[in-house]
Design a protein around this motif. Structure first.
Motif, PDB file in Angstrom:
ATOM      1  N   VAL A 231      -0.803  -3.390  12.453  1.00 48.78           N
ATOM      2  CA  VAL A 231      -0.057  -3.315  13.711  1.00 48.78           C
ATOM      3  C   VAL A 231       0.478  -1.891  13.935  1.00 48.78           C
ATOM      4  CG1 VAL A 231       1.851  -4.321  15.025  1.00 48.78           C
ATOM      5  CG2 VAL A 231       0.645  -5.684  13.322  1.00 48.78           C
ATOM      6  N   GLY A 232       0.405  -1.405  15.148  1.00 41.85           N
ATOM      7  CA  GLY A 232       0.863  -0.045  15.462  1.00 41.85           C
ATOM      8  C   GLY A 232       0.078   0.436  16.655  1.00 41.85           C
ATOM      9  N   GLY A 233       0.721   1.279  17.478  1.00 42.46           N
ATOM     10  CA  GLY A 233       0.091   1.741  18.710  1.00 42.46           C
ATOM     11  C   GLY A 233      -1.238   2.440  18.477  1.00 42.46           C
ATOM     12  N   SER A 234      -1.301   3.268  17.416  1.00 43.73           N
ATOM     13  CA  SER A 234      -2.539   4.023  17.195  1.00 43.73           C
ATOM     14  C   SER A 234      -3.692   3.077  16.854  1.00 43.73           C
ATOM     15  CB  SER A 234      -2.345   5.049  16.084  1.00 43.73           C
ATOM     16  OG  SER A 234      -1.942   4.407  14.886  1.00 43.73           O
ATOM     17  N   GLY A 235      -3.389   2.041  16.069  1.00 45.60           N
ATOM     18  CA  GLY A 235      -4.417   1.058  15.715  1.00 45.60           C
ATOM     19  C   GLY A 235      -4.874   0.290  16.947  1.00 45.60           C
ATOM     20  N   VAL A 236      -3.919   0.000  17.832  1.00 50.81           N
ATOM     21  CA  VAL A 236      -4.245  -0.735  19.066  1.00 50.81           C
ATOM     22  C   VAL A 236      -5.178   0.111  19.931  1.00 50.81           C
ATOM     23  CG1 VAL A 236      -3.285  -1.641  21.229  1.00 50.81           C
ATOM     24  CG2 VAL A 236      -2.069  -2.023  19.078  1.00 50.81           C
ATOM     25  N   ILE A 237      -4.802   1.385  20.129  1.00 49.44           N
ATOM     26  CA  ILE A 237      -5.605   2.266  20.983  1.00 49.44           C
ATOM     27  C   ILE A 237      -7.021   2.425  20.424  1.00 49.44           C
ATOM     28  CG2 ILE A 237      -5.847   4.706  21.732  1.00 49.44           C
ATOM     29  CD1 ILE A 237      -3.782   3.056  23.343  1.00 49.44           C
ATOM     30  N   ALA A 238      -7.114   2.671  19.108  1.00 58.46           N
ATOM     31  CA  ALA A 238      -8.427   2.873  18.483  1.00 58.46           C
ATOM     32  C   ALA A 238      -9.304   1.634  18.661  1.00 58.46           C
ATOM     33  CB  ALA A 238      -8.235   3.186  17.007  1.00 58.46           C
ATOM     34  N   THR A 239      -8.714   0.464  18.459  1.00 58.60           N
ATOM     35  CA  THR A 239      -9.492  -0.775  18.536  1.00 58.60           C
ATOM     36  C   THR A 239      -9.898  -1.086  19.971  1.00 58.60           C
ATOM     37  OG1 THR A 239      -8.094  -1.531  16.728  1.00 58.60           O
ATOM     38  CG2 THR A 239      -9.545  -3.164  17.711  1.00 58.60           C
ATOM     39  N   GLU A 240      -8.922  -0.951  20.887  1.00 59.98           N
ATOM     40  CA  GLU A 240      -9.243  -1.246  22.298  1.00 59.98           C
ATOM     41  C   GLU A 240     -10.306  -0.276  22.813  1.00 59.98           C
ATOM     42  OE1 GLU A 240      -8.327  -3.761  23.989  1.00 59.98           O
ATOM     43  OE2 GLU A 240      -6.513  -4.529  23.048  1.00 59.98           O
ATOM     44  N   LEU A 241     -10.206   0.986  22.388  1.00 64.39           N
ATOM     45  CA  LEU A 241     -11.201   1.980  22.809  1.00 64.39           C
ATOM     46  C   LEU A 241     -12.585   1.566  22.301  1.00 64.39           C
ATOM     47  CD1 LEU A 241     -11.912   4.708  24.106  1.00 64.39           C
ATOM     48  CD2 LEU A 241     -11.311   5.819  21.948  1.00 64.39           C
ATOM     49  N   GLY A 242     -12.636   1.148  21.032  1.00 63.84           N
ATOM     50  CA  GLY A 242     -13.908   0.702  20.461  1.00 63.84           C
ATOM     51  C   GLY A 242     -14.486  -0.466  21.252  1.00 63.84           C
TER      52      GLY A 242
ATOM     53  N   ILE B 223     -16.093 -12.177  18.778  1.00 61.03           N
ATOM     54  CA  ILE B 223     -17.452 -11.792  18.379  1.00 61.03           C
ATOM     55  C   ILE B 223     -17.913 -10.683  19.327  1.00 61.03           C
ATOM     56  CG2 ILE B 223     -19.860 -12.619  18.188  1.00 61.03           C
ATOM     57  CD1 ILE B 223     -18.109 -13.934  16.133  1.00 61.03           C
ATOM     58  N   TYR B 224     -18.285  -9.572  18.760  1.00 63.06           N
ATOM     59  CA  TYR B 224     -18.743  -8.437  19.570  1.00 63.06           C
ATOM     60  C   TYR B 224     -20.045  -7.936  18.957  1.00 63.06           C
ATOM     61  CZ  TYR B 224     -13.768  -8.566  20.708  1.00 63.06           C
ATOM     62  OH  TYR B 224     -12.503  -8.971  21.061  1.00 63.06           O
ATOM     63  N   PRO B 225     -21.184  -8.279  19.572  1.00 61.87           N
ATOM     64  CA  PRO B 225     -22.479  -7.907  18.974  1.00 61.87           C
ATOM     65  C   PRO B 225     -22.656  -6.405  18.758  1.00 61.87           C
ATOM     66  CG  PRO B 225     -22.762  -9.367  20.864  1.00 61.87           C
ATOM     67  CD  PRO B 225     -21.321  -9.015  20.835  1.00 61.87           C
ATOM     68  N   LYS B 226     -21.958  -5.585  19.524  1.00 59.36           N
ATOM     69  CA  LYS B 226     -22.155  -4.130  19.408  1.00 59.36           C
ATOM     70  C   LYS B 226     -21.148  -3.496  18.446  1.00 59.36           C
ATOM     71  CE  LYS B 226     -25.296  -2.712  22.511  1.00 59.36           C
ATOM     72  NZ  LYS B 226     -26.255  -1.661  22.228  1.00 59.36           N
ATOM     73  N   ILE B 227     -20.296  -4.333  17.822  1.00 59.44           N
ATOM     74  CA  ILE B 227     -19.268  -3.772  16.935  1.00 59.44           C
ATOM     75  C   ILE B 227     -19.543  -4.171  15.489  1.00 59.44           C
ATOM     76  CG2 ILE B 227     -16.796  -3.771  16.380  1.00 59.44           C
ATOM     77  CD1 ILE B 227     -16.169  -4.009  19.287  1.00 59.44           C
TER      78      ILE B 227
ATOM     79  N   GLU C 142     -18.400  -2.479  25.241  1.00 59.81           N
ATOM     80  CA  GLU C 142     -18.724  -3.151  26.517  1.00 59.81           C
ATOM     81  C   GLU C 142     -19.641  -2.290  27.374  1.00 59.81           C
ATOM     82  OE1 GLU C 142     -15.293  -4.301  28.881  1.00 59.81           O
ATOM     83  OE2 GLU C 142     -14.612  -5.634  27.263  1.00 59.81           O
ATOM     84  N   GLN C 143     -19.497  -0.966  27.214  1.00 56.47           N
ATOM     85  CA  GLN C 143     -20.341  -0.048  27.997  1.00 56.47           C
ATOM     86  C   GLN C 143     -21.706   0.175  27.340  1.00 56.47           C
ATOM     87  OE1 GLN C 143     -18.275   3.603  28.825  1.00 56.47           O
ATOM     88  NE2 GLN C 143     -16.701   2.609  30.041  1.00 56.47           N
ATOM     89  N   GLY C 144     -21.962  -0.514  26.238  1.00 57.88           N
ATOM     90  CA  GLY C 144     -23.290  -0.446  25.614  1.00 57.88           C
ATOM     91  C   GLY C 144     -23.373   0.455  24.396  1.00 57.88           C
ATOM     92  N   HIS C 145     -22.267   1.076  23.981  1.00 61.55           N
ATOM     93  CA  HIS C 145     -22.315   1.936  22.798  1.00 61.55           C
ATOM     94  C   HIS C 145     -22.181   1.094  21.534  1.00 61.55           C
ATOM     95  CE1 HIS C 145     -22.170   5.310  25.477  1.00 61.55           C
ATOM     96  NE2 HIS C 145     -21.158   4.751  26.106  1.00 61.55           N
ATOM     97  N   GLU C 146     -22.690   1.669  20.438  1.00 60.01           N
ATOM     98  CA  GLU C 146     -22.606   0.939  19.163  1.00 60.01           C
ATOM     99  C   GLU C 146     -21.398   1.479  18.394  1.00 60.01           C
ATOM    100  OE1 GLU C 146     -26.501   0.201  17.205  1.00 60.01           O
ATOM    101  OE2 GLU C 146     -25.425   0.967  15.443  1.00 60.01           O
ATOM    102  N   ILE C 147     -20.520   0.569  17.992  1.00 60.36           N
ATOM    103  CA  ILE C 147     -19.249   0.982  17.370  1.00 60.36           C
ATOM    104  C   ILE C 147     -19.193   0.545  15.922  1.00 60.36           C
ATOM    105  CG2 ILE C 147     -16.710   0.772  17.541  1.00 60.36           C
ATOM    106  CD1 ILE C 147     -18.073   2.218  19.919  1.00 60.36           C
ATOM    107  N   HIS C 148     -18.810   1.489  15.069  1.00 63.68           N
ATOM    108  CA  HIS C 148     -18.683   1.189  13.638  1.00 63.68           C
ATOM    109  C   HIS C 148     -17.257   1.486  13.186  1.00 63.68           C
ATOM    110  CE1 HIS C 148     -23.007   0.624  12.906  1.00 63.68           C
ATOM    111  NE2 HIS C 148     -23.114   1.419  13.971  1.00 63.68           N
ATOM    112  N   PHE C 149     -16.484   0.434  12.965  1.00 63.95           N
ATOM    113  CA  PHE C 149     -15.131   0.640  12.434  1.00 63.95           C
ATOM    114  C   PHE C 149     -15.233   0.860  10.933  1.00 63.95           C
ATOM    115  CE2 PHE C 149     -13.891  -1.445  16.396  1.00 63.95           C
ATOM    116  CZ  PHE C 149     -12.827  -0.641  16.769  1.00 63.95           C
TER     117      PHE C 149
END
Ligand code: GMT
Length: 375
Positions: free
Chosen positions: A12-23, A47-51, A28-35
């Motif tokens: 929990v924390g604003g930076s974690g929220v921003i990073a995750t929401e951005l991912g 479930i997010y097929p691109k994440i 959603e825009q079609g990019h492949e995201i690797h946390f």
């Protein structure tokens, strides 16, 4: 389509929220995201097929006194850069994440660009410590691009680290699908708040810098003139002190400690005013969350707060520690229904226009294109 690695503090924390929401928005825009994180980011609950999620595992070797988290992270980053052929590795916090990313870039064979977002604590706390100052500066200067979440944080970084690095300001944002005002009078009722009582809210991690005692003292003045309740959301080092102060002031019935909560937008939906009286705050994501839910805010003239609240329009700005002023503004606003409604609408419009998630994501995409030489 780009392949983007993201590292943040997943809890929990604003930076974690921003990073995750951005991912999630980039996916959603079609990019492949690797946390690449130590645990699944807490907002990632679907479930997010691109994440994809790559866990940084920590082995406790008896030979080491401390488990080498930073090295394990760097090693995982290098592995993912090569295996997934990442275009960008976007890290949140220079310390330690940019440092780990630089090491990973050196180890990896595939060419990756590092984007670092500064959220504040590494600059405002660690930057003061001489042991880390040079390392933070190195992390920033060796990144291919650096962003700060407010103009104030940008200034502070440049001054403190004496760097010529080109740093862009990209503000924070909220997920509009989650943060909007809902009609939930039942929640007010469930908490035993009467329909004619105003609700004031404070949300934080109860660190000393959040000045919870100032929030409580301000409420102490407000409740003398406005029928109201204060909701304190979150948990942290100052929690017990806060409970004690509330007791001393005889406010046990009027201040509700709700601890850590998941459905913040529901609680904001029953709130009339938000208080954030911090002594350090590079942005104050909770302010934006409040504004998106039509809640005006009173905040201190500190860090990025005045970049988020428009004084006398979406809320008020007071000097740090000026609790009388904070209480006066609150009383005036809460006693004037017309003005309160106007401020709520202004707050909503400001959050939806100036800080709209699609616009912020566009700015990050533009930066990615720039570092990749596509622009
Ligand atoms: O405020 C904290 O203690 C948490 C920290 C974090 O890592 O989330 O918050 C920082 O980053 C947020 C997201 O950019 C900002 O909204 C907060 O203002 C910033 N906190 C400080 O500068 C103290």
């Amino acid at each position: 389509m780009k392949k983007i690695g993201i590292t943040c503090y997943p809890s929990v924390g604003g930076s974690g929220v921003i990073a995750t929401e951005l991912g999630m928005l980039l996916a959603e825009q079609g990019h492949e995201i690797h946390f690449i994180t130590s645990s699944v980011p807490f907002r990632l609950n679907g479930i997010y097929p691109k994440i994809f999620y790559h866990e940084v595992e920590l082995n406790h070797y008896p030979v080491f006194q401390y488990p080498p988290y930073d090295l394990a992270l760097a090693s995982k980053m290098a592995e993912v850069i090569d295996r997934e052929k990442l275009d960008i590795l976007h890290v949140h916090y220079a310390m330690p994440h940019a440092i780990c990313a630089i090491l990973a870039r050196d180890i990896a064979e595939h060419d990756v660009k590092i984007v670092t977002t500064l959220h504040g604590t590494d600059i405002s706390v660690l930057g003061i410590d001489h042991t880390f100052k040079k390392m933070i500066k190195h992390g920033i200067e060796q990144s291919d691009a650096v962003t700060a979440v407010s103009a104030s944080l940008l200034d502070q970084t440049v001054n403190m680290l004496d760097t010529n690095k080109d740093i862009s300001v990209i503000y924070n944002f909220v997920n509009e699908k989650e943060y909007y005002k809902k009609d939930l009078p039942i929640i007010k009722e469930q908490y035993g708040i009467k329909p004619d009582e105003k609700v004031i809210i404070h949300i934080s991690n109860f660190r000393k810098v959040k000045r919870i005692d100032d929030v409580i003292q301000t409420f102490h003045e407000i409740q003398k003139q406005v029928k109201s309740k204060l909701l304190l959301i979150g948990d942290g080092p100052e929690y017990s002190e806060a409970i004690q102060l509330v007791s001393e002031l005889g406010l046990d019935e009027q201040i509700l400690f709700l601890g850590k909560q998941k459905n913040i937008s529901d609680l904001l939906s029953i709130s009339d005013l938000k208080l954030l009286l911090s002594e350090k705050e590079s942005f104050g994501l909770v302010l934006l969350e409040a504004m998106a839910c039509e809640v005006p805010c009173i905040g201190t003239n500190v860090g990025g707060i005045p970049e988020v609240i428009r004084h006398n329009e979406t809320g008020y700005i007071v000097e740090l520690g000026d609790l009388d002023m904070a209480a006066d503004y609150a009383i005036e606003l809460l006693n004037d229904e017309k003005r309160l409604k106007e401020f709520s609408q202004n707050a909503f419009k400001h959050a939806r226009s100036y800080f709209h998630s699609q616009e912020i994501v566009r700015q990050y995409m533009e930066l990615y294109d720039k570092v990749l030489g596509n622009q």
